[in-house]
Design a protein around this motif. Sequence first.
Motif, PDB file in Angstrom:
ATOM      1  N   UNK A 288      11.329  20.247  19.840  1.00 39.68           N
ATOM      2  CA  UNK A 288      11.418  20.901  18.530  1.00 39.68           C
ATOM      3  C   UNK A 288      12.499  20.334  17.606  1.00 39.68           C
ATOM      4  N   UNK A 289      13.604  19.836  18.140  1.00 38.39           N
ATOM      5  CA  UNK A 289      14.633  19.268  17.268  1.00 38.39           C
ATOM      6  C   UNK A 289      14.301  17.821  16.896  1.00 38.39           C
ATOM      7  N   UNK A 290      13.865  17.007  17.861  1.00 35.86           N
ATOM      8  CA  UNK A 290      13.501  15.618  17.550  1.00 35.86           C
ATOM      9  C   UNK A 290      12.296  15.546  16.617  1.00 35.86           C
ATOM     10  N   UNK A 291      11.475  16.576  16.637  1.00 38.55           N
ATOM     11  CA  UNK A 291      10.347  16.637  15.706  1.00 38.55           C
ATOM     12  C   UNK A 291      10.844  16.397  14.283  1.00 38.55           C
ATOM     13  N   UNK A 292      11.997  16.986  13.956  1.00 42.86           N
ATOM     14  CA  UNK A 292      12.553  16.875  12.614  1.00 42.86           C
ATOM     15  C   UNK A 292      13.556  15.731  12.465  1.00 42.86           C
ATOM     16  N   UNK A 293      14.281  15.393  13.525  1.00 43.55           N
ATOM     17  CA  UNK A 293      15.389  14.445  13.393  1.00 43.55           C
ATOM     18  C   UNK A 293      15.108  13.064  13.974  1.00 43.55           C
ATOM     19  N   UNK A 294      14.036  12.909  14.740  1.00 43.31           N
ATOM     20  CA  UNK A 294      13.722  11.613  15.346  1.00 43.31           C
ATOM     21  C   UNK A 294      13.345  10.579  14.297  1.00 43.31           C
ATOM     22  N   UNK A 295      13.238   9.343  14.730  1.00 43.91           N
ATOM     23  CA  UNK A 295      12.921   8.231  13.828  1.00 43.91           C
ATOM     24  C   UNK A 295      11.515   8.393  13.251  1.00 43.91           C
ATOM     25  N   UNK A 296      11.405   8.133  11.950  1.00 42.20           N
ATOM     26  CA  UNK A 296      10.131   8.246  11.248  1.00 42.20           C
ATOM     27  C   UNK A 296       9.774   6.911  10.597  1.00 42.20           C
ATOM     28  N   UNK A 297       8.488   6.756  10.299  1.00 36.16           N
ATOM     29  CA  UNK A 297       7.996   5.589   9.563  1.00 36.16           C
ATOM     30  C   UNK A 297       7.009   6.081   8.512  1.00 36.16           C
TER      31      UNK A 297
ATOM     32  N   UNK B 278       0.849  -1.183   0.000  1.00 39.62           N
ATOM     33  CA  UNK B 278       0.000   0.000   0.000  1.00 39.62           C
ATOM     34  C   UNK B 278       0.887   1.236   0.000  1.00 39.62           C
ATOM     35  N   UNK B 279       0.608   2.205  -0.871  1.00 41.88           N
ATOM     36  CA  UNK B 279       1.404   3.433  -0.838  1.00 41.88           C
ATOM     37  C   UNK B 279       1.265   4.157   0.502  1.00 41.88           C
ATOM     38  N   UNK B 280       2.371   4.665   0.983  1.00 36.51           N
ATOM     39  CA  UNK B 280       2.370   5.455   2.216  1.00 36.51           C
ATOM     40  C   UNK B 280       2.042   6.905   1.875  1.00 36.51           C
ATOM     41  N   UNK B 281       1.279   7.539   2.736  1.00 38.50           N
ATOM     42  CA  UNK B 281       0.926   8.948   2.540  1.00 38.50           C
ATOM     43  C   UNK B 281       1.289   9.804   3.745  1.00 38.50           C
ATOM     44  N   UNK B 282       1.714   9.156   4.838  1.00 37.85           N
ATOM     45  CA  UNK B 282       1.990   9.869   6.089  1.00 37.85           C
ATOM     46  C   UNK B 282       3.397   9.557   6.568  1.00 37.85           C
ATOM     47  N   UNK B 283       4.116  10.602   6.947  1.00 39.69           N
ATOM     48  CA  UNK B 283       5.418  10.460   7.606  1.00 39.69           C
ATOM     49  C   UNK B 283       5.135  10.525   9.104  1.00 39.69           C
ATOM     50  N   UNK B 284       5.262   9.404   9.774  1.00 42.26           N
ATOM     51  CA  UNK B 284       4.861   9.262  11.176  1.00 42.26           C
ATOM     52  C   UNK B 284       6.060   9.340  12.110  1.00 42.26           C
ATOM     53  N   UNK B 285       5.884  10.017  13.240  1.00 44.89           N
ATOM     54  CA  UNK B 285       6.889   9.998  14.302  1.00 44.89           C
ATOM     55  C   UNK B 285       6.759   8.657  15.020  1.00 44.89           C
ATOM     56  N   UNK B 286       7.788   7.815  14.939  1.00 42.38           N
ATOM     57  CA  UNK B 286       7.744   6.495  15.568  1.00 42.38           C
ATOM     58  C   UNK B 286       7.515   6.648  17.069  1.00 42.38           C
ATOM     59  N   UNK B 287       8.259   7.536  17.704  1.00 43.32           N
ATOM     60  CA  UNK B 287       8.071   7.817  19.130  1.00 43.32           C
ATOM     61  C   UNK B 287       7.268   9.110  19.235  1.00 43.32           C
ATOM     62  N   UNK B 288       6.015   9.036  19.697  1.00 49.34           N
ATOM     63  CA  UNK B 288       5.187  10.242  19.738  1.00 49.34           C
ATOM     64  C   UNK B 288       5.770  11.359  20.604  1.00 49.34           C
ATOM     65  N   UNK B 289       6.655  11.027  21.539  1.00 52.89           N
ATOM     66  CA  UNK B 289       7.270  12.074  22.371  1.00 52.89           C
ATOM     67  C   UNK B 289       8.204  12.962  21.556  1.00 52.89           C
ATOM     68  N   UNK B 290       8.671  12.460  20.404  1.00 51.35           N
ATOM     69  CA  UNK B 290       9.539  13.277  19.549  1.00 51.35           C
ATOM     70  C   UNK B 290       8.845  14.551  19.085  1.00 51.35           C
ATOM     71  N   UNK B 291       7.515  14.515  19.012  1.00 50.88           N
ATOM     72  CA  UNK B 291       6.792  15.708  18.583  1.00 50.88           C
ATOM     73  C   UNK B 291       6.915  16.844  19.589  1.00 50.88           C
ATOM     74  N   UNK B 292       7.205  16.512  20.845  1.00 46.70           N
ATOM     75  CA  UNK B 292       7.259  17.522  21.895  1.00 46.70           C
ATOM     76  C   UNK B 292       8.603  18.232  21.980  1.00 46.70           C
TER      77      UNK B 292
END
Length: 114
Positions: free
Chosen positions: A67-76, A51-65
Motif C-alpha cells: 500500500x505505501x509503495x503503490x504511491x511512492x515506488x518508481x513510476x514511468x 508520443x504523449x503519455x496517458x498512463x502513470x505506470x508502476x515500474x516494478x509491478x510488485x509495488x502495487x501489492x
Amino acid sequence: MARNGGRPDQRSAEAHDYRRLYKTARWRRVRETQLSANPLCAMCLEDGRVTPATVCDHVDPKDKLDPELFFTGKKASLCGPHHNSTKQRMEKRGHGIGHDASGLPLDPNHPWNR
C-alpha cells in the motif's frame, strides 16, 4: 464475483485489493505529478518517437501489492498501447522485448543472455 462487460472478473484477490487505490485522491495527485514531470511516453522515446503519455505506470509491478509503495515506488509515463501490451508482455515474460542490429536481445535478463 464482480462482473465486467458480462464476463466474470478474472483478477486475483490481490488485484482487487490494490485496484481500489487507483480511485483515491492520493493516486490522482501521484499520477498528475508523474505525467506533468514526464509528459511523453518513455518507451516511445526509446524508439525515437514522441508520443504523449496517458498512463502513470508502476515500474516494478510488485509495488502495487504494498500500500505505501503503490504511491511512492518508481513510476514511468507510458502511452496506452505500450502500457497495455508491451509492458504487460514484459511483466509476464520476466524480461524486456527488443533486440540489437545483430539480433541479440537487449535485456540482460533475457534467457539468451543468462
